[in-house]
Write a protein that holds these residues in place. Structure first.
Motif, PDB file in Angstrom:
ATOM      1  N   VAL A 227     -11.195   5.680 -10.707  1.00  0.00           N
ATOM      2  CA  VAL A 227     -11.532   4.654  -9.726  1.00  0.00           C
ATOM      3  C   VAL A 227     -10.309   4.321  -8.873  1.00  0.00           C
ATOM      4  N   LEU A 228      -9.150   4.205  -9.519  1.00  0.00           N
ATOM      5  CA  LEU A 228      -7.921   3.931  -8.789  1.00  0.00           C
ATOM      6  C   LEU A 228      -7.560   5.095  -7.863  1.00  0.00           C
ATOM      7  N   VAL A 229      -7.808   6.315  -8.311  1.00  0.00           N
ATOM      8  CA  VAL A 229      -7.540   7.481  -7.461  1.00  0.00           C
ATOM      9  C   VAL A 229      -8.386   7.421  -6.194  1.00  0.00           C
ATOM     10  N   CYS A 230      -9.669   7.112  -6.355  1.00  0.00           N
ATOM     11  CA  CYS A 230     -10.555   7.019  -5.187  1.00  0.00           C
ATOM     12  C   CYS A 230     -10.121   5.894  -4.252  1.00  0.00           C
ATOM     13  N   GLU A 231      -9.720   4.764  -4.822  1.00  0.00           N
ATOM     14  CA  GLU A 231      -9.236   3.667  -3.985  1.00  0.00           C
ATOM     15  C   GLU A 231      -7.979   4.096  -3.218  1.00  0.00           C
ATOM     16  N   SER A 232      -7.108   4.823  -3.885  1.00  0.00           N
ATOM     17  CA  SER A 232      -5.877   5.280  -3.249  1.00  0.00           C
ATOM     18  C   SER A 232      -6.160   6.310  -2.159  1.00  0.00           C
ATOM     19  N   LEU A 233      -7.130   7.187  -2.401  1.00  0.00           N
ATOM     20  CA  LEU A 233      -7.528   8.139  -1.370  1.00  0.00           C
ATOM     21  C   LEU A 233      -8.062   7.417  -0.143  1.00  0.00           C
ATOM     22  N   ASN A 234      -8.852   6.378  -0.360  1.00  0.00           N
ATOM     23  CA  ASN A 234      -9.346   5.605   0.776  1.00  0.00           C
ATOM     24  C   ASN A 234      -8.210   4.878   1.483  1.00  0.00           C
ATOM     25  N   ASN A 235      -7.177   4.503   0.737  1.00  0.00           N
ATOM     26  CA  ASN A 235      -6.005   3.903   1.385  1.00  0.00           C
ATOM     27  C   ASN A 235      -5.256   4.921   2.241  1.00  0.00           C
ATOM     28  N   VAL A 236      -5.215   6.184   1.792  1.00  0.00           N
ATOM     29  CA  VAL A 236      -4.638   7.242   2.627  1.00  0.00           C
ATOM     30  C   VAL A 236      -5.409   7.326   3.939  1.00  0.00           C
ATOM     31  N   ARG A 237      -6.718   7.247   3.846  1.00  0.00           N
ATOM     32  CA  ARG A 237      -7.549   7.301   5.044  1.00  0.00           C
ATOM     33  C   ARG A 237      -7.249   6.113   5.963  1.00  0.00           C
ATOM     34  N   ARG A 238      -7.171   4.920   5.371  1.00  0.00           N
ATOM     35  CA  ARG A 238      -6.875   3.714   6.172  1.00  0.00           C
ATOM     36  C   ARG A 238      -5.505   3.836   6.852  1.00  0.00           C
ATOM     37  N   LEU A 239      -4.532   4.286   6.088  1.00  0.00           N
ATOM     38  CA  LEU A 239      -3.180   4.406   6.633  1.00  0.00           C
ATOM     39  C   LEU A 239      -3.116   5.451   7.748  1.00  0.00           C
ATOM     40  N   SER A 240      -3.849   6.550   7.590  1.00  0.00           N
ATOM     41  CA  SER A 240      -3.834   7.588   8.620  1.00  0.00           C
ATOM     42  C   SER A 240      -4.511   7.121   9.902  1.00  0.00           C
ATOM     43  N   ILE A 241      -5.413   6.163   9.773  1.00  0.00           N
ATOM     44  CA  ILE A 241      -6.116   5.643  10.948  1.00  0.00           C
ATOM     45  C   ILE A 241      -5.351   4.497  11.602  1.00  0.00           C
ATOM     46  N   PHE A 242      -4.874   3.567  10.768  1.00  0.00           N
ATOM     47  CA  PHE A 242      -4.267   2.348  11.314  1.00  0.00           C
ATOM     48  C   PHE A 242      -2.733   2.365  11.342  1.00  0.00           C
TER      49      PHE A 242
ATOM     50  N   LYS B 119      -0.583   5.535  11.209  1.00  0.00           N
ATOM     51  CA  LYS B 119      -0.292   6.966  11.063  1.00  0.00           C
ATOM     52  C   LYS B 119       1.199   7.268  11.060  1.00  0.00           C
ATOM     53  N   GLU B 120       1.976   6.530  11.822  1.00  0.00           N
ATOM     54  CA  GLU B 120       3.419   6.769  11.856  1.00  0.00           C
ATOM     55  C   GLU B 120       4.070   6.410  10.524  1.00  0.00           C
ATOM     56  N   SER B 121       3.571   5.349   9.895  1.00  0.00           N
ATOM     57  CA  SER B 121       4.142   4.915   8.610  1.00  0.00           C
ATOM     58  C   SER B 121       3.861   5.925   7.506  1.00  0.00           C
ATOM     59  N   LEU B 122       2.707   6.578   7.572  1.00  0.00           N
ATOM     60  CA  LEU B 122       2.330   7.535   6.531  1.00  0.00           C
ATOM     61  C   LEU B 122       2.931   8.916   6.776  1.00  0.00           C
ATOM     62  N   LEU B 123       3.309   9.192   8.007  1.00  0.00           N
ATOM     63  CA  LEU B 123       3.756  10.538   8.377  1.00  0.00           C
ATOM     64  C   LEU B 123       4.893  11.038   7.486  1.00  0.00           C
ATOM     65  N   ASP B 124       5.866  10.186   7.209  1.00  0.00           N
ATOM     66  CA  ASP B 124       7.010  10.604   6.396  1.00  0.00           C
ATOM     67  C   ASP B 124       6.631  10.878   4.947  1.00  0.00           C
ATOM     68  N   MET B 125       5.471  10.379   4.514  1.00  0.00           N
ATOM     69  CA  MET B 125       5.039  10.561   3.126  1.00  0.00           C
ATOM     70  C   MET B 125       4.085  11.739   2.956  1.00  0.00           C
ATOM     71  N   LEU B 126       3.663  12.325   4.075  1.00  0.00           N
ATOM     72  CA  LEU B 126       2.632  13.366   4.003  1.00  0.00           C
ATOM     73  C   LEU B 126       3.007  14.512   3.064  1.00  0.00           C
ATOM     74  N   GLU B 127       4.261  14.873   3.060  1.00  0.00           N
ATOM     75  CA  GLU B 127       4.716  15.990   2.228  1.00  0.00           C
ATOM     76  C   GLU B 127       4.437  15.736   0.748  1.00  0.00           C
TER      77      GLU B 127
ATOM     78  N   SER C 217       0.831  -1.209   0.000  1.00  0.00           N
ATOM     79  CA  SER C 217       0.000   0.000   0.000  1.00  0.00           C
ATOM     80  C   SER C 217       0.863   1.256   0.000  1.00  0.00           C
ATOM     81  N   LEU C 218       1.918   1.254   0.798  1.00  0.00           N
ATOM     82  CA  LEU C 218       2.801   2.421   0.864  1.00  0.00           C
ATOM     83  C   LEU C 218       3.563   2.620  -0.444  1.00  0.00           C
TER      84      LEU C 218
END
Length: 324
Positions: free
Chosen positions: A97-112, A114-122, A83-84
């Motif tokens: 459709v892929l963009v929407c799926e990826s946006l929902n993955n951002v949501r999942r990652l930020s919830i479950f 968050k530390e792993s996604l933090l470095d990618m936020l920029e 996912s990352l």
């Protein structure tokens, strides 16, 4: 109403686009049943030809309808590493459709995760902003839900990336498409809930001078919601005099939402001011009127502004007395 930067010509759907729209999978989409409604992706685009405006009714009704998953119902990603690794490419895809799926993955990652996604936020935030500008409503609404979850997860870590997001949230909350507007409102509420007001208020203030009255109104509402979160000591530290000037400037604004937000803010400031100037019973002031709310308003505002502010706060006070 969309801004000029958000308006763009849409090409007629190609056969491959139509295939993408109907080839959604899993719980992400569900078959479309019934007539077109507000949850179907419908886009009306205004264009300017030789200075005159024409409207191209490019109405897109897909064969499938996006299922917007509430945050509490989101499940974890199946494979964190995959996912990352695929996240940025998915967010930047031309396949909506892929963009929407990826946006929902951002949501999942930020919830479950968050530390792993933090470095990618920029890198993630500019792509979320890109989706917010997308003329396809499904992408835009999913991006708005993503923004709300990012605010909830990262709080003040968002402040350096906030400006481009804030512009789009104010624009989307000011447009006429109701289900997009409602999602934008929820994202703004999340922003005012999770970002410290001491950091957020300076970001909001420039929008009080925006030419679009709807944007001014939304900014005023966010500002009014944020100030009480400072607390009494925080409001005093920020400066009641600064805040009262902001509120007074919105009392005569064009839209009632701006004026109502200003009234709510003034009542909050009056309460804080009077609590902070209460004197112990043993203290006798030689000039008690010098510390009054009325004197404070008259000393910090122009005569006309002070009169308008006192009219609002006095009416509210009289209403409380009558009600009691």
């Amino acid at each position: 109403m969309m801004s000029e930067t958000a308006l763009r010509d849409l090409n007629t759907l190609t056969s491959s686009d139509r295939k993408n729209e109907s080839s959604s999978k899993g719980s992400f989409t569900k078959p479309f049943v019934g007539s077109a409604n507000e949850n179907v992706d419908v886009s009306l685009v205004s264009t300017h030809v030789n200075g005159s405006e024409t409207v191209n009714a490019s109405v897109e009704i897909s064969n499938s309808e996006v299922e917007y998953i509430e945050s509490v119902n989101l499940s974890d990603v199946d494979d964190l590493d995959t996912s990352l690794k695929t996240l940025l490419a998915g967010l930047d895809s031309k396949d909506w459709v892929l963009v929407c799926e990826s946006l929902n993955n951002v949501r999942r990652l930020s919830i479950f995760h968050k530390e792993s996604l933090l470095d990618m936020l920029e890198d993630v935030i500019p792509l979320v902003v890109k989706s917010l500008k997308n003329p396809r409503s499904a992408v835009c609404k999913t991006a708005l839900m993503t923004a709300a979850d990012i605010f909830s997860a990262y709080n003040d870590h968002m402040i350096d990336s906030l400006d481009p997001l804030l512009v789009q949230l104010l624009l989307k909350s000011s447009q006429d498409k109701r289900f997009v507007c409602e999602a934008a409102e929820k994202a703004l509420v999340a922003m005012t809930t999770w970002i410290s007001p001491i950091l957020l208020l300076p970001k909001l203030q420039p929008y009080f001078k925006n030419r679009n009255p709807r944007i001014r109104a939304k900014a005023s509402m966010c500002f009014s919601r944020s100030v009480p979160r400072l607390g009494i000591e925080g409001i005093k530290e920020y400066g009641i005099d600064k805040l009262i000037q902001v509120a007074a400037s919105q009392l005569s604004d064009q839209l009632p939402e701006s004026r109502e937000a200003a009234r709510a803010l003034l009542l909050e400031l009056q309460t804080v001011y009077e609590k902070s100037h209460d004197q112990p019973p043993t203290t006798v002031s030689e000039n008690p009127e010098m510390g009054s709310w009325e004197h404070f308003c008259q000393s910090k505002l122009s005569p006309l502004s002070a009169q308008a502010v006192l009219r609002v706060t006095n009416i509210a006070r009289e209403g409380i007395v009558i009600g009691s």
